[in-house]
Write an enzyme that holds these catalytic residues in place. Structure first.
Site, short mmCIF file in Angstrom:
data_model
loop_
_atom_site.label_atom_id
_atom_site.label_comp_id
_atom_site.label_asym_id
_atom_site.label_seq_id
_atom_site.Cartn_x
_atom_site.Cartn_y
_atom_site.Cartn_z
CG ASP A 1 -3.17 7.99 8.63
OD1 ASP A 1 -2.46 8.42 9.55
OD2 ASP A 1 -4.24 8.55 8.30
CG ASP B 1 -2.24 0.75 0.95
OD1 ASP B 1 -2.39 1.38 -0.12
OD2 ASP B 1 -3.12 0.73 1.83
P1 5GP Z 1 -5.12 3.76 7.36
O1 5GP Z 1 -5.61 4.85 8.25
O2 5GP Z 1 -6.08 2.61 7.33
O3 5GP Z 1 -3.70 3.34 7.66
O4 5GP Z 1 -5.11 4.35 5.89
C1 5GP Z 1 -6.29 4.38 5.14
C2 5GP Z 1 -6.13 5.08 3.84
O5 5GP Z 1 -6.21 6.48 4.06
C3 5GP Z 1 -4.84 4.88 3.08
O6 5GP Z 1 -4.77 3.71 2.32
C4 5GP Z 1 -4.88 6.12 2.18
O7 5GP Z 1 -5.70 5.87 1.06
C5 5GP Z 1 -5.53 7.16 3.06
N1 5GP Z 1 -4.50 8.00 3.68
C6 5GP Z 1 -4.05 7.96 4.94
N2 5GP Z 1 -3.10 8.90 5.12
C7 5GP Z 1 -2.95 9.53 3.93
C8 5GP Z 1 -2.10 10.60 3.46
O8 5GP Z 1 -1.26 11.16 4.18
N3 5GP Z 1 -2.25 10.96 2.18
C9 5GP Z 1 -3.14 10.38 1.34
N4 5GP Z 1 -3.21 10.83 0.10
N5 5GP Z 1 -3.96 9.37 1.73
C10 5GP Z 1 -3.84 8.94 3.01
#
Ligand code: 5GP
Length: 207
Positions: free
Chosen positions: A113, A109
Protein backbone atom coordinates in the site's frame (compact mmCIF):
# COMPACT_ATOMS: atom_id res chain seq x y z
CA UNK A 1 -15.01 12.86 1.01
CA UNK A 2 -15.49 10.01 -1.47
CA UNK A 3 -15.93 6.64 0.16
CA UNK A 4 -13.08 4.21 -0.34
CA UNK A 5 -14.05 1.49 -2.75
CA UNK A 6 -13.83 -2.05 -1.32
CA UNK A 7 -12.87 -5.05 -3.39
CA UNK A 8 -13.34 -8.47 -1.89
CA UNK A 9 -10.89 -11.07 -3.06
CA UNK A 10 -11.35 -14.80 -2.61
CA UNK A 11 -8.92 -17.56 -1.66
CA UNK A 12 -9.15 -18.81 -5.23
CA UNK A 13 -8.34 -15.36 -6.65
CA UNK A 14 -5.21 -15.24 -4.50
CA UNK A 15 -4.21 -18.80 -5.31
CA UNK A 16 -4.52 -18.13 -9.03
CA UNK A 17 -2.61 -14.83 -8.91
CA UNK A 18 0.24 -16.63 -7.16
CA UNK A 19 0.13 -19.51 -9.66
CA UNK A 20 0.38 -17.02 -12.52
CA UNK A 21 3.19 -15.02 -10.92
CA UNK A 22 5.39 -17.88 -9.75
CA UNK A 23 6.97 -19.01 -13.06
CA UNK A 24 8.60 -15.61 -13.63
CA UNK A 25 9.68 -15.45 -9.98
CA UNK A 26 11.26 -18.89 -10.34
CA UNK A 27 12.98 -17.86 -13.59
CA UNK A 28 14.14 -14.39 -12.55
CA UNK A 29 14.82 -14.75 -8.83
CA UNK A 30 14.67 -18.43 -7.91
CA UNK A 31 14.27 -17.92 -4.14
CA UNK A 32 15.70 -20.36 -1.66
CA UNK A 33 14.01 -18.85 1.38
CA UNK A 34 10.56 -17.26 1.76
CA UNK A 35 10.08 -14.65 4.47
CA UNK A 36 6.39 -14.14 5.13
CA UNK A 37 5.29 -10.89 6.73
CA UNK A 38 2.52 -11.78 9.14
CA UNK A 39 -0.34 -12.06 9.16
CA UNK A 40 -1.27 -11.26 5.52
CA UNK A 41 1.85 -12.84 4.00
CA UNK A 42 1.38 -16.26 5.62
CA UNK A 43 -1.21 -17.75 3.29
CA UNK A 44 0.43 -16.32 0.11
CA UNK A 45 3.85 -17.68 1.13
CA UNK A 46 2.41 -21.14 1.77
CA UNK A 47 0.64 -21.16 -1.60
CA UNK A 48 3.75 -19.90 -3.37
CA UNK A 49 5.75 -22.74 -1.88
CA UNK A 50 3.43 -25.20 -3.61
CA UNK A 51 4.22 -23.65 -6.99
CA UNK A 52 7.93 -23.32 -6.30
CA UNK A 53 8.34 -26.98 -5.45
CA UNK A 54 11.16 -28.37 -7.52
CA UNK A 55 9.61 -31.10 -9.66
CA UNK A 56 12.81 -33.09 -9.98
CA UNK A 57 14.16 -32.86 -6.44
CA UNK A 58 10.74 -32.37 -4.78
CA UNK A 59 12.55 -29.91 -2.52
CA UNK A 60 10.33 -27.92 -0.14
CA UNK A 61 11.28 -24.31 0.49
CA UNK A 62 11.60 -23.10 4.03
CA UNK A 63 9.20 -20.34 5.12
CA UNK A 64 10.29 -18.02 7.89
CA UNK A 65 7.95 -15.47 9.46
CA UNK A 66 8.26 -11.94 10.68
CA UNK A 67 5.46 -9.92 12.23
CA UNK A 68 5.12 -6.21 11.48
CA UNK A 69 2.42 -3.75 12.24
CA UNK A 70 2.04 -0.24 10.93
CA UNK A 71 1.68 2.43 13.57
CA UNK A 72 0.10 5.39 11.77
CA UNK A 73 1.39 8.84 12.63
CA UNK A 74 -1.16 11.62 12.81
CA UNK A 75 0.73 14.04 10.62
CA UNK A 76 1.74 11.82 7.71
CA UNK A 77 5.33 10.72 7.45
CA UNK A 78 8.76 11.30 6.03
CA UNK A 79 11.26 8.62 5.08
CA UNK A 80 13.14 9.21 8.35
CA UNK A 81 10.09 8.45 10.46
CA UNK A 82 9.30 5.16 8.85
CA UNK A 83 11.42 3.15 11.27
CA UNK A 84 9.37 4.51 14.16
CA UNK A 85 6.06 3.75 12.55
CA UNK A 86 6.53 0.08 11.91
CA UNK A 87 6.42 -2.10 14.99
CA UNK A 88 8.07 -5.50 15.11
CA UNK A 89 5.79 -8.07 16.68
CA UNK A 90 7.94 -11.05 15.64
CA UNK A 91 11.44 -11.43 14.16
CA UNK A 92 13.74 -14.15 12.93
CA UNK A 93 15.66 -14.72 16.13
CA UNK A 94 19.31 -14.20 17.13
CA UNK A 95 20.64 -16.08 14.07
CA UNK A 96 18.71 -13.95 11.58
CA UNK A 97 21.81 -12.79 9.70
CA UNK A 98 23.25 -16.30 9.54
CA UNK A 99 19.98 -17.60 8.14
CA UNK A 100 19.83 -14.95 5.39
CA UNK A 101 23.48 -14.79 4.40
CA UNK A 102 24.28 -16.19 0.96
CA UNK A 103 20.61 -16.89 0.18
CA UNK A 104 18.08 -15.50 -2.27
CA UNK A 105 15.46 -14.31 0.18
CA UNK A 106 11.98 -13.51 -1.06
CA UNK A 107 9.87 -11.30 1.21
CA UNK A 108 6.18 -12.11 0.81
CA UNK A 109 3.23 -9.97 1.82
CA UNK A 110 -0.39 -9.66 0.74
CA UNK A 111 -0.41 -5.99 -0.26
CA UNK A 112 1.92 -3.10 -0.98
CA UNK A 113 0.00 0.00 0.00
CA UNK A 114 2.23 2.87 1.22
CA UNK A 115 5.30 0.56 0.98
CA UNK A 116 6.40 1.45 4.51
CA UNK A 117 6.17 -2.14 5.72
CA UNK A 118 8.23 -3.54 2.85
CA UNK A 119 10.79 -0.76 3.20
CA UNK A 120 11.16 -1.51 6.89
CA UNK A 121 11.35 -5.28 6.43
CA UNK A 122 13.99 -5.06 3.72
CA UNK A 123 16.18 -2.52 5.47
CA UNK A 124 16.07 -4.38 8.81
CA UNK A 125 16.82 -7.75 7.25
CA UNK A 126 19.78 -6.18 5.46
CA UNK A 127 21.02 -4.81 8.78
CA UNK A 128 20.98 -8.34 10.18
CA UNK A 129 23.08 -9.48 7.22
CA UNK A 130 25.57 -6.64 7.82
CA UNK A 131 25.81 -7.63 11.47
CA UNK A 132 26.52 -11.24 10.53
CA UNK A 133 29.18 -10.14 8.01
CA UNK A 134 31.18 -8.61 10.85
CA UNK A 135 32.01 -12.12 12.02
CA UNK A 136 33.79 -12.82 8.70
CA UNK A 137 37.22 -11.58 7.63
CA UNK A 138 36.95 -8.30 5.74
CA UNK A 139 38.33 -9.91 2.59
CA UNK A 140 35.33 -12.29 2.40
CA UNK A 141 32.59 -9.81 3.15
CA UNK A 142 31.97 -8.33 -0.28
CA UNK A 143 31.47 -11.66 -2.04
CA UNK A 144 29.17 -12.89 0.75
CA UNK A 145 27.21 -9.64 0.63
CA UNK A 146 26.68 -9.85 -3.10
CA UNK A 147 25.65 -13.51 -2.85
CA UNK A 148 22.85 -12.44 -0.48
CA UNK A 149 19.82 -11.30 -2.45
CA UNK A 150 16.50 -9.86 -1.43
CA UNK A 151 13.38 -9.77 -3.56
CA UNK A 152 9.76 -8.91 -2.88
CA UNK A 153 6.48 -10.54 -3.84
CA UNK A 154 3.08 -9.09 -3.03
CA UNK A 155 -0.27 -10.43 -4.15
CA UNK A 156 -1.53 -6.89 -4.79
CA UNK A 157 0.37 -3.71 -5.49
CA UNK A 158 -1.65 -0.51 -5.23
CA UNK A 159 -0.71 1.93 -7.97
CA UNK A 160 -0.45 5.08 -5.90
CA UNK A 161 2.29 7.35 -4.67
CA UNK A 162 4.32 5.49 -2.10
CA UNK A 163 5.60 6.89 1.19
CA UNK A 164 8.76 4.75 1.15
CA UNK A 165 11.07 3.24 -1.46
CA UNK A 166 12.84 0.00 -2.05
CA UNK A 167 16.48 0.18 -3.16
CA UNK A 168 16.84 0.55 -6.94
CA UNK A 169 17.05 -2.79 -8.67
CA UNK A 170 15.28 -4.78 -5.93
CA UNK A 171 13.53 -7.67 -7.73
CA UNK A 172 9.85 -6.90 -7.26
CA UNK A 173 6.91 -9.04 -8.28
CA UNK A 174 3.19 -8.38 -7.87
CA UNK A 175 0.36 -10.81 -8.59
CA UNK A 176 -1.89 -7.94 -9.64
CA UNK A 177 -1.72 -4.17 -9.80
CA UNK A 178 -4.78 -2.39 -8.53
CA UNK A 179 -5.88 1.19 -7.95
CA UNK A 180 -6.17 2.82 -4.56
CA UNK A 181 -9.01 0.59 -3.37
CA UNK A 182 -9.39 -1.24 -0.06
CA UNK A 183 -8.97 -4.98 -0.49
CA UNK A 184 -11.00 -7.25 1.77
CA UNK A 185 -9.09 -10.49 2.17
CA UNK A 186 -10.88 -13.79 2.77
CA UNK A 187 -9.01 -14.55 6.01
CA UNK A 188 -10.51 -11.37 7.51
CA UNK A 189 -14.01 -12.58 6.79
CA UNK A 190 -16.33 -14.09 9.39
CA UNK A 191 -18.72 -15.49 6.80
CA UNK A 192 -16.68 -16.86 3.89
CA UNK A 193 -19.70 -17.90 1.77
CA UNK A 194 -21.14 -14.40 1.98
CA UNK A 195 -17.69 -12.95 1.26
CA UNK A 196 -17.38 -15.02 -1.91
CA UNK A 197 -20.85 -13.96 -3.09
CA UNK A 198 -19.94 -10.30 -2.52
CA UNK A 199 -16.58 -10.81 -4.26
CA UNK A 200 -18.37 -12.03 -7.38
CA UNK A 201 -20.60 -8.93 -7.25
CA UNK A 202 -17.54 -6.67 -6.82
CA UNK A 203 -15.95 -8.24 -9.89
CA UNK A 204 -18.93 -7.43 -12.05
CA UNK A 205 -18.45 -3.73 -11.22
CA UNK A 206 -14.69 -3.80 -11.94
CA UNK A 207 -14.93 -4.27 -15.71
P1 5GP B 1 1.91 -0.54 3.78
O1 5GP B 1 1.13 0.74 3.87
O2 5GP B 1 3.06 -0.54 4.74
O3 5GP B 1 2.32 -0.89 2.37
O4 5GP B 1 0.94 -1.69 4.27
C1 5GP B 1 0.77 -1.93 5.63
C2 5GP B 1 -0.26 -2.96 5.92
O5 5GP B 1 -1.53 -2.34 5.85
C3 5GP B 1 -0.35 -4.15 5.00
O6 5GP B 1 0.57 -5.18 5.26
C4 5GP B 1 -1.78 -4.60 5.30
O7 5GP B 1 -1.80 -5.37 6.48
C5 5GP B 1 -2.50 -3.30 5.55
N1 5GP B 1 -3.19 -2.88 4.32
C6 5GP B 1 -2.84 -1.93 3.45
N2 5GP B 1 -3.75 -1.85 2.45
C7 5GP B 1 -4.68 -2.79 2.71
C8 5GP B 1 -5.89 -3.22 2.04
O8 5GP B 1 -6.28 -2.72 0.97
N3 5GP B 1 -6.58 -4.21 2.62
C9 5GP B 1 -6.20 -4.80 3.78
N4 5GP B 1 -6.97 -5.76 4.26
N5 5GP B 1 -5.07 -4.44 4.45
C10 5GP B 1 -4.32 -3.46 3.90
Amino acid sequence: MAEVQHWRVTYNDIHNLIRQATPSIAAQFNPDLLIAIGGGGFFPARVMRTFLRDETTNKTLQIQAIGLSLYESVEGSTAEQIGNEVIRTQWLGPDSGKLLLGKRNLIVDEVDDTRKTLHYALSELKKDVEQELLSYPESERESLRSATKFGVFVVHNKLKSKLADLPDGTPYFAGEEVGDVWLDYPWESINIEEHDVQAAADKSTRQ
